[in-house]
Design an enzyme around this catalytic site. Structure first.
Site, PDB file in Angstrom:
ATOM      1  N   GLU A 103       0.750  -1.198   0.051  1.00 12.91           N
ATOM      2  CA  GLU A 103       0.175   0.254   0.042  1.00 12.91           C
ATOM      3  C   GLU A 103       0.680   1.200  -0.321  1.00 12.91           C
ATOM      4  O   GLU A 103       0.964   2.153  -0.564  1.00 12.91           O
ATOM      5  CB  GLU A 103      -1.031   0.029   1.296  1.00 12.91           C
ATOM      6  N   GLU A 123      -3.445  -9.339   3.901  1.00 11.47           N
ATOM      7  CA  GLU A 123      -4.489  -9.402   5.539  1.00 11.47           C
ATOM      8  C   GLU A 123      -5.551 -10.121   5.725  1.00 11.47           C
ATOM      9  O   GLU A 123      -5.448 -10.906   6.066  1.00 11.47           O
ATOM     10  CB  GLU A 123      -5.005  -7.931   4.727  1.00 11.47           C
TER      11      GLU A 123
HETATM   12  C1  3H9 Z   1      -1.417  -4.934   6.863  1.00 16.99           C
HETATM   13  O1  3H9 Z   1      -0.167  -4.787   6.476  1.00 16.99           O
HETATM   14  C2  3H9 Z   1      -2.499  -4.498   7.257  1.00 16.99           C
HETATM   15  C3  3H9 Z   1      -2.453  -2.874   6.313  1.00 16.99           C
HETATM   16  O2  3H9 Z   1      -3.183  -3.042   5.564  1.00 16.99           O
HETATM   17  C4  3H9 Z   1      -3.182  -1.767   6.634  1.00 16.99           C
HETATM   18  C5  3H9 Z   1      -2.012  -0.910   8.204  1.00 16.99           C
HETATM   19  C6  3H9 Z   1      -3.319   0.084   8.862  1.00 16.99           C
HETATM   20  N1  3H9 Z   1       4.563  -7.716  12.085  1.00 16.99           N
HETATM   21  O3  3H9 Z   1       8.082 -15.024   8.582  1.00 16.99           O
HETATM   22  P1  3H9 Z   1       9.383 -15.114   9.297  1.00 16.99           P
HETATM   23  C7  3H9 Z   1       8.124 -11.298  12.264  1.00 16.99           C
HETATM   24  S1  3H9 Z   1      -1.529  -6.420   7.860  1.00 16.99           S
HETATM   25  C8  3H9 Z   1       5.470  -7.974  12.805  1.00 16.99           C
HETATM   26  O4  3H9 Z   1       9.801 -16.083  10.149  1.00 16.99           O
HETATM   27  P2  3H9 Z   1      10.542 -15.188   7.266  1.00 16.99           P
HETATM   28  C9  3H9 Z   1       7.287 -12.332  12.526  1.00 16.99           C
HETATM   29  O5  3H9 Z   1       7.256 -12.916  13.678  1.00 16.99           O
HETATM   30  C10 3H9 Z   1       0.367  -7.535   7.316  1.00 16.99           C
HETATM   31  N2  3H9 Z   1       5.921  -8.923  12.963  1.00 16.99           N
HETATM   32  O6  3H9 Z   1      10.003 -14.606   8.360  1.00 16.99           O
HETATM   33  C11 3H9 Z   1       9.177 -13.129  13.107  1.00 16.99           C
HETATM   34  O7  3H9 Z   1       9.400 -12.568  14.145  1.00 16.99           O
HETATM   35  P3  3H9 Z   1      10.047 -13.348  15.286  1.00 16.99           P
HETATM   36  C12 3H9 Z   1       0.147  -7.637   6.559  1.00 16.99           C
HETATM   37  C13 3H9 Z   1       6.421  -8.893  11.751  1.00 16.99           C
HETATM   38  O8  3H9 Z   1      11.383 -14.566   5.870  1.00 16.99           O
HETATM   39  C14 3H9 Z   1       9.944 -12.149  11.864  1.00 16.99           C
HETATM   40  O9  3H9 Z   1       9.421 -11.254  11.458  1.00 16.99           O
HETATM   41  N3  3H9 Z   1       1.420  -8.764   5.957  1.00 16.99           N
HETATM   42  C15 3H9 Z   1       5.722  -9.199  10.776  1.00 16.99           C
HETATM   43  O10 3H9 Z   1      10.150 -17.310   6.911  1.00 16.99           O
HETATM   44  C16 3H9 Z   1      10.455 -13.043  11.208  1.00 16.99           C
HETATM   45  O11 3H9 Z   1       9.426 -13.731   9.838  1.00 16.99           O
HETATM   46  C17 3H9 Z   1       2.191  -9.954   6.428  1.00 16.99           C
HETATM   47  O12 3H9 Z   1       0.439 -10.268   6.319  1.00 16.99           O
HETATM   48  C18 3H9 Z   1       5.047  -7.948  10.609  1.00 16.99           C
HETATM   49  N4  3H9 Z   1       3.731  -7.927   9.798  1.00 16.99           N
HETATM   50  O13 3H9 Z   1       9.139 -14.223   5.669  1.00 16.99           O
HETATM   51  C19 3H9 Z   1       3.096 -10.205   6.065  1.00 16.99           C
HETATM   52  N5  3H9 Z   1       6.010 -10.663   9.869  1.00 16.99           N
HETATM   53  O14 3H9 Z   1      11.560 -13.792  14.846  1.00 16.99           O
HETATM   54  C20 3H9 Z   1       3.490 -11.265   7.103  1.00 16.99           C
HETATM   55  C21 3H9 Z   1       6.836 -10.980  10.228  1.00 16.99           C
HETATM   56  O15 3H9 Z   1      10.505 -12.450  16.486  1.00 16.99           O
HETATM   57  N6  3H9 Z   1       5.130 -11.750   6.921  1.00 16.99           N
HETATM   58  N7  3H9 Z   1       6.897 -10.779  11.687  1.00 16.99           N
HETATM   59  O16 3H9 Z   1       9.294 -15.105  15.037  1.00 16.99           O
HETATM   60  C22 3H9 Z   1       5.242 -12.894   6.375  1.00 16.99           C
HETATM   61  O17 3H9 Z   1       5.106 -13.313   5.132  1.00 16.99           O
HETATM   62  C23 3H9 Z   1       7.010 -13.068   6.472  1.00 16.99           C
HETATM   63  O18 3H9 Z   1       7.359 -12.347   7.672  1.00 16.99           O
HETATM   64  C24 3H9 Z   1       7.950 -13.092   5.859  1.00 16.99           C
HETATM   65  C25 3H9 Z   1       8.930 -13.225   5.594  1.00 16.99           C
HETATM   66  C26 3H9 Z   1       7.132 -13.342   4.093  1.00 16.99           C
HETATM   67  C27 3H9 Z   1       7.725 -11.242   5.866  1.00 16.99           C
END
Ligand code: 3H9
Length: 648
Positions: A103, A123
């Site tokens: 976004e 999301e």
């Molecule tokens: C959003 O964006 C809403 C908006 O539309 C509107 C807002 C107004 N936040 O997965 P990993 C942490 S909603 C906080 O193992 P990878 C995760 O817990 C969001 N923390 O790594 C972990 O912590 P720890 C939409 C986050 O390399 C560490 O980062 N976005 C977030 O296998 C490493 O993560 C998503 O849903 C976050 N957003 O994969 C994306 N993301 O080390 C969600 C991750 O303490 N994320 N963490 O265990 C992912 O899909 C994967 O984390 C990503 C990396 C592909 C990025």
């Protein structure tokens, strides 16, 4: 620092550096807003490159903030301010641009990306919809049809596809930032192109909405967010961006506050924490390339398929030629179904079969780095397997049992080198189910345990460590759940009423339908064995059914009746007659009360499991239930439920 600024001549380079995934936290939002204002006032800055530090652009909003009320500045306002800037902002994207990250990029006038960049609005997996303009800007940039796939159906284009869709202006090579700065220089002084939100939205052909609504609702399987994401998108196309943004934001805020979204966030963090428990982080897993699987039945073949899908080589060991042929034929059909489900790429299809070797007898186990035993659930049989493996395997070969009930210490008794032994409990069908219970014995070496976790990650599974107890975490809770369901029936509640309540809660099947499918006899034999050891187990209705020959679908009836070739359960007068001696007067119980009783029993067993140190944490118990037993994901797990309702 969460956002760094560097000035290169007339170009400002803004780098979001908020490890581990550059999430847009409150501090990032504040700084971006301040910079957007400052750059507009600074005559020396003529364009802005916005990028992320490290391997990715931005993974979205900071999900950890979602348990608190939203705090200003709000992301939609930050993006609107960047979009309104008098100077071009250029998003420079490598790796993931997800959710709020995408976004943010859509708020920039230009996007440049590497070919391997990845774009998504995930999301809906968190029970929410994009909340910062994603449902409105994206369709105006890539068109409605493609936007629906990305917003409501989890489609995730890479850089090459994004270029084709018009989501990025151009692809660039690494090093990314200098390439983006060169691009920025090339657009300085030119008229700004229309912003994403200003672009004209093209109306799709009339049948697009109806088709998309049907598809998205079916794919959502009861989840609230996907159809609402589609509605927000549609509203903005039909009524204009302003109305669309307003509906998007109110829907986002409403969904963000739901129990469903809280449950999905709980699982998001639990799943990630499960892969890397604190005491495993410093350990190096042992190298595993060739894995032996002893036993080619349903479970052994499923484990072999899971290993092959992950690119490992497998030696499947059976006792004779006939068993090898049966296993090969099972694996051939698993191969076909894995290919249909997209678990095997076309590139790997040939490699899959080439990496499979079948063998008669244990000799081939000598070449394996790990051997997983998946034979009949009988202590003597399993011990004889490990006696052979102890004889033929290298001393450093990891030996694992797939037992679901038997104490692994008894199985390993007498095995030379017990530090290389552990339990790896897969769930059937093993090539599909995500859960892997890892059961170390007191002798299991830390690096062997770490190798179990590493294997789970390579197989795409969720590892949960379990201490040793009867049934480990999952089957112990299952037994309690079933016993409580039978207690309800003994109290006069209808069998079908219990099943219907649990289906309405979100399970694919109720406890009695599930027993009929799996067969009632295994649990019966287990109870009979306990009775023969002198344990005071009273008769259960299920015991009466098995003794009457009603073992489930396979005998044409269990708790229900089944017509030949039809798996639909039909209420059974015969089953009611058989269990009548143990059942009280008929009574009505509301579905919610049934769910609450069964949830409470699961959570109570979970608390006992925690108190005994069998599970490391409550979230692990939830992962076991969600990934091994069909507990509805949107409800977060029994321990999550207990925490929300205060009931145990
Ligand atoms: C959003 O964006 C809403 C908006 O539309 C509107 C807002 C107004 N936040 O997965 P990993 C942490 S909603 C906080 O193992 P990878 C995760 O817990 C969001 N923390 O790594 C972990 O912590 P720890 C939409 C986050 O390399 C560490 O980062 N976005 C977030 O296998 C490493 O993560 C998503 O849903 C976050 N957003 O994969 C994306 N993301 O080390 C969600 C991750 O303490 N994320 N963490 O265990 C992912 O899909 C994967 O984390 C990503 C990396 C592909 C990025």
């Amino acid at each position: 620092m969460t956002v760094n600024v560097e000035i290169d001549g007339e170009i400002a380079i803004v780098t979001i550096e908020n490890p581990p995934v550059n999430a847009v936290s409150g501090a990032v939002r504040e700084r971006l807003l301040a910079l957007a204002v400052a750059f507009d006032d600074d005559p020396n800055v003529r364009a802005v490159v916005l990028t992320g530090a490290g391997k990715l652009f931005v993974a979205g909003a900071d999900i950890a903030e979602f348990d608190r009320p939203p705090e200003p500045p709000f992301l939609p306002d930050v993006i609107a301010r960047i979009e309104a800037s008098a100077k071009p902002w250029i998003a420079a994207i490598r790796g993931a641009a997800l959710g709020g990250g995408l976004e943010l990029a859509l708020g920039c006038r230009f996007r440049v990306a590497t070919a391997s960049a990845r774009f998504a609005l995930p999301e809906i997996n968190l029970g929410i919809i994009p909340g910062a303009g994603g449902t409105q800007r994206l369709p105006r940039v890539v068109g409605v049809t493609e936007a629906i796939r990305i917003v409501a159906e989890n489609h995730s284009p890479d850089g090459v596809e994004a270029l084709r869709l018009g989501l990025v202006y151009t692809l660039v090579d690494e090093p990314l930032v200098p390439a983006a700065v060169a691009f920025a220089r090339s657009v300085v002084g030119q008229a700004l192109p229309p912003s994403s939100i200003q672009r004209a939205a093209s109306m799709p052909p009339p049948d697009v909405w109806a088709e998309a609504e049907a598809r998205v609702t079916a794919g959502a399987r009861g989840a609230a967010a996907p159809p609402q994401a589609l509605q927000a998108l549609k509203h903005g196309i039909e009524h204009g961006a302003e109305a669309g943004l307003a509906l998007e934001r109110s829907t986002f805020l409403a969904l963000r506050a739901t129990e469903e979204a809280a449950a999905l966030r709980h699982l998001f963090f639990a799943e990630r924490a499960a892969l890397r428990p604190a005491d495993m982080r410093a350990l190096n897993p042992l190298p595993i390339e060739t894995v032996g699987v002893v036993g080619g039945g349903t479970m052994g073949s499923g484990i072999a398929a899971a290993l092959l899908n992950a690119g490992l080589s497998v030696v499947l060991i059976e006792q004779d030629e006939a068993a090898v042929l049966r296993a090969r034929s099972t694996l051939a059909s698993l191969f076909e179904s894995s290919r249909r489900r997209g678990l095997i790429s076309d590139d790997d299809a040939a490699g899959w079969m080439a990496r499979l070797e079948t063998a008669i007898g244990y000799g081939a186990a000598g070449r394996c780095d790990m051997v997983i035993e998946a034979v009949f659930e009988d202590l003597a049989v399993k011990r004889s397997v490990f006696a052979e493996l102890g004889r033929v395997c290298r001393p450093d070969t990891i030996l694992a049992t797939n037992t679901s009930y038997i104490d692994p210490r008894l199985i390993a008794d007498g095995l030379p080198g017990q530090e290389r032994f552990l339990g790896l409990h897969f769930f059937s069908p093993a090539q599909v189910m995500k859960l892997l219970e890892i059961v170390p014995t007191p002798e299991t070496a830390p690096d062997v345990l770490a190798t179990g976790y590493d294997l789970a990650c390579r197989l795409g599974k969720i590892p949960v460590r379990s201490g040793i107890c009867d049934g480990f975490i999952g089957n112990r809770i299952l037994r309690r759940y079933r016993a409580e369901a039978e207690t309800l029936v003994r109290g006069g509640v209808g069998i079908a009423a219990v099943d219907a309540a649990m289906r309405a809660f979100g399970f694919a099947m109720g406890p009695f339908e599930m027993q009929d499918m799996a067969g009632l006899d295994i649990a019966f034999l287990y109870r009979e064995a306990a009775r023969s050891r002198g344990e005071p187990l009273p008769d259960m209705p299920g015991d009466l059914l098995v003794r009457a020959g009603r073992k489930g679908q396979k005998t044409g009836g269990g708790w229900y009746d089944y017509a030949a070739g039809d798996r639909r359960p039909r209420p059974s007068a015969d089953a009611e007659r058989v269990i009548a001696p143990l059942v009280g007067a008929k009574t009505e119980m509301a579905g919610e009360a049934i769910v609450s009783r069964l949830m409470a029993s699961m959570a109570e067993e979970g608390h006992a499991i925690l108190a005994e140190g069998i599970a490391l944490g409550a979230a692990d118990i939830d992962l076991v239930e969600v990934h091994g037993y069909g507990f509805p994901r949107k409800c977060g797990g029994p321990m999550f439920q207990a925490g929300r309702t205060g009931k145990t």
